[in-house]
Design a protein around this motif. Structure first.
Motif, PDB file in Angstrom:
ATOM      1  N   ASP A 129       0.833  -1.189   0.000  1.00 33.83           N
ATOM      2  CA  ASP A 129       0.000   0.000   0.000  1.00 33.83           C
ATOM      3  C   ASP A 129       0.869   1.240   0.000  1.00 33.83           C
ATOM      4  O   ASP A 129       1.836   1.334   0.762  1.00 33.83           O
ATOM      5  N   ILE A 130       0.526   2.194  -0.850  1.00 37.74           N
ATOM      6  CA  ILE A 130       1.221   3.464  -0.929  1.00 37.74           C
ATOM      7  C   ILE A 130       0.216   4.549  -0.559  1.00 37.74           C
ATOM      8  O   ILE A 130      -0.881   4.593  -1.100  1.00 37.74           O
ATOM      9  N   PHE A 131       0.610   5.434   0.374  1.00 40.95           N
ATOM     10  CA  PHE A 131      -0.282   6.462   0.871  1.00 40.95           C
ATOM     11  C   PHE A 131       0.331   7.836   0.650  1.00 40.95           C
ATOM     12  O   PHE A 131       1.542   8.028   0.805  1.00 40.95           O
ATOM     13  N   ALA A 132      -0.511   8.811   0.280  1.00 42.32           N
ATOM     14  CA  ALA A 132      -0.072  10.193   0.140  1.00 42.32           C
ATOM     15  C   ALA A 132      -1.232  11.118   0.473  1.00 42.32           C
ATOM     16  O   ALA A 132      -2.395  10.779   0.242  1.00 42.32           O
ATOM     17  N   ASP A 133      -0.887  12.269   1.039  1.00 35.56           N
ATOM     18  CA  ASP A 133      -1.905  13.275   1.300  1.00 35.56           C
ATOM     19  C   ASP A 133      -1.309  14.658   1.082  1.00 35.56           C
ATOM     20  O   ASP A 133      -0.091  14.829   1.043  1.00 35.56           O
ATOM     21  N   ALA A 134      -2.189  15.642   0.902  1.00 34.74           N
ATOM     22  CA  ALA A 134      -1.750  17.014   0.692  1.00 34.74           C
ATOM     23  C   ALA A 134      -2.840  17.958   1.184  1.00 34.74           C
ATOM     24  O   ALA A 134      -4.031  17.643   1.082  1.00 34.74           O
ATOM     25  N   GLU A 135      -2.411  19.086   1.738  1.00 34.58           N
ATOM     26  CA  GLU A 135      -3.336  20.105   2.217  1.00 34.58           C
ATOM     27  C   GLU A 135      -3.012  21.433   1.553  1.00 34.58           C
ATOM     28  O   GLU A 135      -1.852  21.742   1.309  1.00 34.58           O
ATOM     29  N   SER A 136      -4.062  22.211   1.296  1.00 38.25           N
ATOM     30  CA  SER A 136      -3.888  23.503   0.666  1.00 38.25           C
ATOM     31  C   SER A 136      -5.151  24.330   0.884  1.00 38.25           C
ATOM     32  O   SER A 136      -6.145  23.840   1.424  1.00 38.25           O
ATOM     33  N   ASP A 137      -5.112  25.576   0.418  1.00 41.88           N
ATOM     34  CA  ASP A 137      -6.305  26.419   0.474  1.00 41.88           C
ATOM     35  C   ASP A 137      -7.276  26.090  -0.652  1.00 41.88           C
ATOM     36  O   ASP A 137      -8.458  26.393  -0.570  1.00 41.88           O
ATOM     37  N   ASP A 138      -6.750  25.469  -1.719  1.00 48.03           N
ATOM     38  CA  ASP A 138      -7.553  25.127  -2.891  1.00 48.03           C
ATOM     39  C   ASP A 138      -7.579  23.610  -3.052  1.00 48.03           C
ATOM     40  O   ASP A 138      -6.535  22.952  -2.951  1.00 48.03           O
ATOM     41  N   LEU A 139      -8.755  23.053  -3.308  1.00 50.10           N
ATOM     42  CA  LEU A 139      -8.889  21.600  -3.425  1.00 50.10           C
ATOM     43  C   LEU A 139      -8.149  21.058  -4.638  1.00 50.10           C
ATOM     44  O   LEU A 139      -7.508  20.010  -4.560  1.00 50.10           O
ATOM     45  N   TYR A 140      -8.193  21.775  -5.746  1.00 50.86           N
ATOM     46  CA  TYR A 140      -7.522  21.306  -6.956  1.00 50.86           C
ATOM     47  C   TYR A 140      -5.998  21.297  -6.773  1.00 50.86           C
ATOM     48  O   TYR A 140      -5.309  20.410  -7.271  1.00 50.86           O
ATOM     49  N   THR A 141      -5.476  22.269  -6.048  1.00 52.38           N
ATOM     50  CA  THR A 141      -4.042  22.297  -5.752  1.00 52.38           C
ATOM     51  C   THR A 141      -3.661  21.114  -4.870  1.00 52.38           C
ATOM     52  O   THR A 141      -2.603  20.502  -5.053  1.00 52.38           O
ATOM     53  N   SER A 142      -4.517  20.787  -3.912  1.00 56.77           N
ATOM     54  CA  SER A 142      -4.268  19.630  -3.040  1.00 56.77           C
ATOM     55  C   SER A 142      -4.251  18.337  -3.838  1.00 56.77           C
ATOM     56  O   SER A 142      -3.401  17.470  -3.610  1.00 56.77           O
TER      57      SER A 142
END
Length: 96
Positions: A60-73
């Motif tokens: 399993d490979i996991f990744a996450d990202a946070e930003s002010d814009d959903l498309y950027t995330s």
């Protein structure tokens, strides 16, 4: 390959769904062994978060990202998955 897209405190619109699928198509160029992809998008106050879990060849490979814009995330998350998938593929080649 089975893709599951869900939203937590956000409705997944057709535009978001299409954007996620178009970004995930890039991952299939690296490996044919991807069996499932689970993507979750969420909103917490001002933070837009995207996270994904990919099942590849028993791992399993996991990744996450946070930003002010959903498309950027979503873009940042797929970039992280892309790098991790390339690294996993190189490990498989070098160990054999």
């Amino acid at each position: 390959m089975q893709v599951t897209i869900s939203g937590h405190h956000v409705d997944v619109t057709e535009a978001i769904h299409n954007h996620i699928e178009s970004k995930l198509e890039r991952l299939t160029h690296h490996s044919d062994l991807i069996t499932t992809i689970n993507v979750t998008v969420s909103v917490e106050k001002q933070t837009q978060k995207a996270e994904a879990k990919i099942h590849v060849n028993g791992k399993d490979i996991f990744a996450d990202a946070e930003s002010d814009d959903l498309y950027t995330s979503i873009d940042a998350m797929t970039d992280k998955l892309d790098r991790q998938l390339i690294k996993h593929k190189e490990k498989l080649r070098s160990h054999r």
